[in-house]
Design an enzyme around this catalytic site. Structure first.
Site, PDB file in Angstrom:
ATOM      1  N   ARG A 175      -0.941  10.697  -3.735  1.00 22.26           N
ATOM      2  CA  ARG A 175       0.196  10.595  -2.799  1.00 22.26           C
ATOM      3  C   ARG A 175       0.451  11.978  -2.230  1.00 22.26           C
ATOM      4  O   ARG A 175       0.674  12.931  -2.980  1.00 22.26           O
ATOM      5  CB  ARG A 175       1.450  10.072  -3.512  1.00 22.26           C
ATOM      6  CG  ARG A 175       2.682  10.183  -2.643  1.00 22.26           C
ATOM      7  CD  ARG A 175       3.872   9.433  -3.166  1.00 22.26           C
ATOM      8  NE  ARG A 175       3.701   7.999  -3.014  1.00 22.26           N
ATOM      9  CZ  ARG A 175       4.704   7.125  -3.105  1.00 22.26           C
ATOM     10  NH1 ARG A 175       5.923   7.533  -3.361  1.00 22.26           N
ATOM     11  NH2 ARG A 175       4.475   5.841  -2.948  1.00 22.26           N
ATOM     12  N   HIS A 190       0.516   3.732   4.318  1.00 24.03           N
ATOM     13  CA  HIS A 190       0.809   3.333   2.927  1.00 24.03           C
ATOM     14  C   HIS A 190       0.037   2.025   2.682  1.00 24.03           C
ATOM     15  O   HIS A 190       0.609   0.949   2.562  1.00 24.03           O
ATOM     16  CB  HIS A 190       2.314   3.152   2.756  1.00 24.03           C
ATOM     17  CG  HIS A 190       2.767   3.120   1.324  1.00 24.03           C
ATOM     18  ND1 HIS A 190       1.898   3.270   0.253  1.00 24.03           N
ATOM     19  CD2 HIS A 190       3.998   2.955   0.768  1.00 24.03           C
ATOM     20  CE1 HIS A 190       2.593   3.206  -0.879  1.00 24.03           C
ATOM     21  NE2 HIS A 190       3.863   3.006  -0.589  1.00 24.03           N
ATOM     22  N   GLN A 245       0.567  -0.497  -0.406  1.00 25.13           N
ATOM     23  CA  GLN A 245       1.832  -1.222  -0.274  1.00 25.13           C
ATOM     24  C   GLN A 245       1.669  -2.429   0.649  1.00 25.13           C
ATOM     25  O   GLN A 245       2.030  -3.557   0.306  1.00 25.13           O
ATOM     26  CB  GLN A 245       2.894  -0.263   0.317  1.00 25.13           C
ATOM     27  CG  GLN A 245       4.223  -0.929   0.630  1.00 25.13           C
ATOM     28  CD  GLN A 245       5.018  -1.254  -0.617  1.00 25.13           C
ATOM     29  OE1 GLN A 245       5.261  -0.389  -1.439  1.00 25.13           O
ATOM     30  NE2 GLN A 245       5.432  -2.510  -0.771  1.00 25.13           N
ATOM     31  N   ASP A 281      12.388  -0.670   6.206  1.00 25.01           N
ATOM     32  CA  ASP A 281      12.141   0.490   5.335  1.00 25.01           C
ATOM     33  C   ASP A 281      13.222   1.525   5.664  1.00 25.01           C
ATOM     34  O   ASP A 281      13.930   1.406   6.678  1.00 25.01           O
ATOM     35  CB  ASP A 281      10.728   1.050   5.600  1.00 25.01           C
ATOM     36  CG  ASP A 281      10.309   2.129   4.601  1.00 25.01           C
ATOM     37  OD1 ASP A 281      11.027   2.333   3.600  1.00 25.01           O
ATOM     38  OD2 ASP A 281       9.268   2.779   4.833  1.00 25.01           O
ATOM     39  N   CYS A 322       9.761  -2.191   1.005  1.00 23.80           N
ATOM     40  CA  CYS A 322       8.896  -1.559   0.000  1.00 23.80           C
ATOM     41  C   CYS A 322       9.689  -0.803  -1.064  1.00 23.80           C
ATOM     42  O   CYS A 322       9.186  -0.577  -2.155  1.00 23.80           O
ATOM     43  CB  CYS A 322       7.903  -0.626   0.685  1.00 23.80           C
ATOM     44  SG  CYS A 322       8.677   0.765   1.516  1.00 23.80           S
ATOM     45  N   ARG A 378       2.565  -5.464  -6.645  1.00 24.53           N
ATOM     46  CA  ARG A 378       1.727  -4.282  -6.428  1.00 24.53           C
ATOM     47  C   ARG A 378       0.762  -4.092  -7.594  1.00 24.53           C
ATOM     48  O   ARG A 378      -0.362  -3.639  -7.412  1.00 24.53           O
ATOM     49  CB  ARG A 378       2.607  -3.045  -6.218  1.00 24.53           C
ATOM     50  CG  ARG A 378       3.374  -3.202  -4.897  1.00 24.53           C
ATOM     51  CD  ARG A 378       3.904  -1.939  -4.390  1.00 24.53           C
ATOM     52  NE  ARG A 378       2.878  -0.928  -4.211  1.00 24.53           N
ATOM     53  CZ  ARG A 378       3.146   0.355  -4.096  1.00 24.53           C
ATOM     54  NH1 ARG A 378       4.386   0.784  -4.143  1.00 24.53           N
ATOM     55  NH2 ARG A 378       2.172   1.228  -3.928  1.00 24.53           N
TER      56      ARG A 378
END
Ligand code: CP
Ligand code: NVA
Length: 309
Positions: A108, A135, A138, A227, A267, A293
């Site tokens: 990340r 991402h 995700q 988001d 998310c 996930r």
């Protein structure tokens, strides 16, 4: 060796195969607990190294469980605890060491360039666990969640994004091409998606519908995504940016304009782009979304480790 960096660059048939494997595996371990290992132990003895330059709760935990359930192990590094983070060791040498000890690298980062550089020097697969531009783990998992809840291919559904044009949206745009679904975006004019991703979609003959009015964007939606307006390390005047999104909050009025059984996904972590009422309503499937996930990342790991069946 397969990397998992951007949905844009992964063939649609591979992405669909990953989801198929995730569905099979999730079903098969319905009665197992978090740390019980899948019967076939496909990643026995394998080490996933995770490194975070930014905060994470879900990505860190879900990759931990994912590799464990496949029979492997993981270690989590913070870049500021390495020589690399202090500028005392090169990325090239760091990558060589990661490849010597580990079998896969989940990263990340604040820099897309760094992912590309790691890719150049690693001899193990790299997985993008969130970067400024995307991402992907995700969003692939979110497709899984949508299809699981709606019990139909996402290509038969109307998907709407209401919010900032950020990394998650970029991956959703890429997914709309790979999985052929209709995508509406509701956002302020100033915060529309970057021309580069829109041009890429256009080149793929994909029409994406952008509305500067959230009410119009959600009409007929089967799924509404949102988001945070302010992403991790977003270097902006926060107050000023938030003001632009005043009329883009997901609330009861907005949800009523969508289809009756419309679901809300996010998310996480959340800010105030959604009311508490909607976030905790029966339309909201955010906890299942977070849990899934684990399942999808297991199949992403198998894909990267060349073990996807
Ligand atoms: N959604 C997500 O990636 O959460 P974390 O930042 O907690 O990993
Ligand atoms: N867009 C958000 C996603 C967090 C999981 C961010 O980059 O901070």
């Amino acid at each position: 060796m397969k990397h998992f960096i951007n949905l844009k660059d992964i063939p649609g048939k591979d992405l669909k195969k990953i989801l198929q494997d995730a569905r099979r595996r999730k079903k098969r371990r319905a009665k197992l607990t978090a740390l019980q290992i899948d019967k076939d132990i496909p990643l026995k003895g394998k080490l996933l190294i995770q490194m975070f330059e930014k905060s994470s709760l879900r990505t860190r935990l879900s990759f931990y469980l994912a590799i464990k359930q496949l029979g492997g192990g993981t270690i989590t590094l913070r870049s500021n605890e390495l020589h690399l983070g202090e500028g005392a060791e090169s990325l090239e040498d760091t990558a060589k060491i990661l490849s010597t000890y580990g079998d896969g690298f989940m990263f990340r980062t604040d820099s897309d360039k760094k992912i590309e550089n790691f890719k150049k020097y690693l001899s193990i697969p790299i997985i993008n666990g969130l970067s400024p531009s995307s991402h992907p783990t995700q969003v692939l998992s979110d497709i899984f969640t949508v299809e699981e809840i709606k019990q139909k291919p996402i290509s038969n559904l109307n998907i709407t994004w209401v919010g900032d044009s950020n990394n998650v949206l970029n991956s959703l745009i890429a997914a709309s091409v790979k999985f052929s679904f209709k995508l509406n975006i509701g956002c302020p004019k100033k915060y529309e998606p970057k021309q580069s991703i829109m041009n890429w979609a256009k080149k793929k003959h994909k029409k994406i519908f952008i509305f500067n009015d959230a009410s119009k964007a959600v009409i007929n939606a089967d799924v509404i995504f949102s988001d945070k307006v302010i992403s991790l390390n977003d270097k902006v005047n926060k107050k000023k940016k938030m003001k632009y999104f005043d009329k883009f909050k997901i609330n009861k009025r907005l949800i009523t304009l969508a289809k009756k059984n419309c679901i809300f996904l996010h998310c996480l972590p959340r800010g105030n782009e959604v009311t508490d009422e909607i976030f905790k309503s029966k339309n909201s499937k955010v906890w299942l979304q977070a849990l899934n996930r684990v399942h999808v990342q297991k199949s992403i790991l198998l894909y990267c480790f060349g073990k996807l069946r």
